[in-house]
Design a protein around this motif. Sequence first.
Motif, PDB file in Angstrom:
ATOM      1  N   GLY A  84      47.748 -40.600  44.018  1.00 47.57           N
ATOM      2  CA  GLY A  84      47.764 -41.651  45.026  1.00 47.57           C
ATOM      3  C   GLY A  84      47.584 -43.045  44.435  1.00 47.57           C
ATOM      4  N   GLU A  85      48.245 -44.032  45.035  1.00 46.48           N
ATOM      5  CA  GLU A  85      48.086 -45.423  44.610  1.00 46.48           C
ATOM      6  C   GLU A  85      47.714 -46.274  45.825  1.00 46.48           C
ATOM      7  N   VAL A  86      46.555 -46.914  45.737  1.00 39.48           N
ATOM      8  CA  VAL A  86      46.122 -47.816  46.811  1.00 39.48           C
ATOM      9  C   VAL A  86      45.991 -49.218  46.218  1.00 39.48           C
ATOM     10  N   ALA A 103      45.522 -36.624  44.258  1.00 38.27           N
ATOM     11  CA  ALA A 103      46.435 -36.276  45.348  1.00 38.27           C
ATOM     12  C   ALA A 103      45.723 -35.590  46.510  1.00 38.27           C
ATOM     13  N   SER A 104      44.785 -34.681  46.163  1.00 40.50           N
ATOM     14  CA  SER A 104      44.135 -33.912  47.220  1.00 40.50           C
ATOM     15  C   SER A 104      43.180 -34.769  48.053  1.00 40.50           C
ATOM     16  N   LYS A 146      41.418 -38.824  52.583  1.00 37.22           N
ATOM     17  CA  LYS A 146      39.968 -38.995  52.631  1.00 37.22           C
ATOM     18  C   LYS A 146      39.557 -40.316  51.975  1.00 37.22           C
ATOM     19  N   ASP A 147      40.110 -40.582  50.794  1.00 35.18           N
ATOM     20  CA  ASP A 147      39.752 -41.801  50.059  1.00 35.18           C
ATOM     21  C   ASP A 147      40.161 -43.058  50.816  1.00 35.18           C
ATOM     22  N   GLU A 169      52.427 -24.787  45.495  1.00 37.30           N
ATOM     23  CA  GLU A 169      51.910 -25.814  46.377  1.00 37.30           C
ATOM     24  C   GLU A 169      50.627 -26.353  45.781  1.00 37.30           C
ATOM     25  N   PHE A 170      50.560 -27.679  45.647  1.00 42.18           N
ATOM     26  CA  PHE A 170      49.341 -28.306  45.160  1.00 42.18           C
ATOM     27  C   PHE A 170      49.138 -29.610  45.911  1.00 42.18           C
ATOM     28  N   ALA A 171      48.019 -29.717  46.594  1.00 41.16           N
ATOM     29  CA  ALA A 171      47.682 -30.920  47.353  1.00 41.16           C
ATOM     30  C   ALA A 171      48.815 -31.359  48.284  1.00 41.16           C
TER      31      ALA A 171
END
Lengths: 126, 360
Positions: free
Chosen positions: B52-54, B113-114, B118-119, B19-21
């Motif tokens: 992540g992609e924003v 990813a983690s 928050k971001d 398990e990671f993030a």
Amino acid sequence: MNIPADLKYTHDHEWVRVEGSTGTIGVTDHAQKELNDIVFVDIDSGLAEITKGSQFGSLEAVKTVGELFAPVSGKVIEVNAALKDKPELINTDPYGEGWMIKVEITDLSDLDSLMDSEAYAKHLGQ
Amino acid sequence: MKKTPLYKAHEKLNARLVEFAGYMMPVYYTSITAEHKAVRNSVGLFDVSHMGEVFVKGEKALDFVQQITVNDASTLFPGRVQYSAMCLENGGIVDDLLVYRLADDEFMLVINASNIDKDFTWMQKNNTFGVELNNESDEYALIAVQGPNSRTLIEKVFGTEFPMEYYHFVKHSYNGMDFIISRTGYTGELGYELYFKGDEAFSCGLWDKLFELGADLGVQAAGLGARDSLRLEMGFCLYGNDIDETTHPLEAGLGWITKLKKPAFNGKEAIVSAKEAGLKRKLVPLVTEEKSFPRHGYEVESDGKKIGYITSGTVSPVLEKGIALAYIETEYAKEGAVVNFIVRGKGTPASITKLPFIKK
């Protein structure tokens, strides 16, 4: 996951093979998989005695370090010298050539608190 | 627990999954060392779809990116990527990220990813510019193709040439799928990252194709274990280890991306003050010749006095030595100086060196 039926196991993933009052100690297949490539075995070549539950060495892998805890108390008879140049034996043959130390077990009742293969498999959640 | 669209491919390869993030990710397939060396010598494939992609779109997209990041995004043109960081007002690092300029009025921000939730909240909170923010992290798959044979491999797979320079990208269509292909990575090798909105069938199909056409190029699937040892050999920071909200970019050695001449950005005042006051500590590279290896969290001493701590440490598969990054008090942070890191109460000598750990 390989869990031989003739060994005794700790919660910290060490195993003991008992022959008379001699115990051979190593780490389990699960432990070597968790650590992956072991690059150095840190066991003092002059190690004379181990105490059940106390740390007697460590395994350095690329990713992390694994601590070794004594499953029984006893006088050390032999430290596996082959691991000095070939620490990867623990990865390739954890229950065979990858053994770490042989001890003269002080009190065989130390074994009572260890798990058999079935209990260890359960401990791993299998 | 989330799974990436490549989860089945990892299972097929008997990957060790952890398990990671919030994702089940491969930590290794066979051997971290072998995977590490494949990336250094031939080519490795990483599933990094958990990243992540924003997307930022709008007339004031550039103004928004300039405000929330420390690097100067005004130098970017469509097709150009930049490494950057987002900071709190006190200078602490919210996350490090890649900034892609997709169009004059559109950016893609690639985040850890983690930190995705928050971001994204942080971005929304700082959106006084009326830009459109879309978190498409769950839709995007991401495969990193890294190593000296990476260009040959992706050119074989896509049937076209990718002559772009480091930190440049192109848009490309393949089997009806839109890709962003950038010459980026986290390994220090020639490498490419392939962004696409693939489902399981498409993603695993592409993964298999990369394997099939990479067979004679020495292709190897590589997990998070190798990703970590590869980045550390280069001295690249890992969020959560070497940088976080309690560290600011200058002490982390990220002064090169922190453009203090930029008119205004989150954290600028605090970072300028910290610089003027003089940095109290610095992130330095350590190398040891001993068989006792440095690990995250170990304390660092000089002449018995605590001067800092290790943030990342491993055994370098290339050097076969212990390497680490450590924050230490500035007065001790001199190249060539010998310090001790503490393993089970015992000091092990290590010298302060310079990055990268491996010469390329």
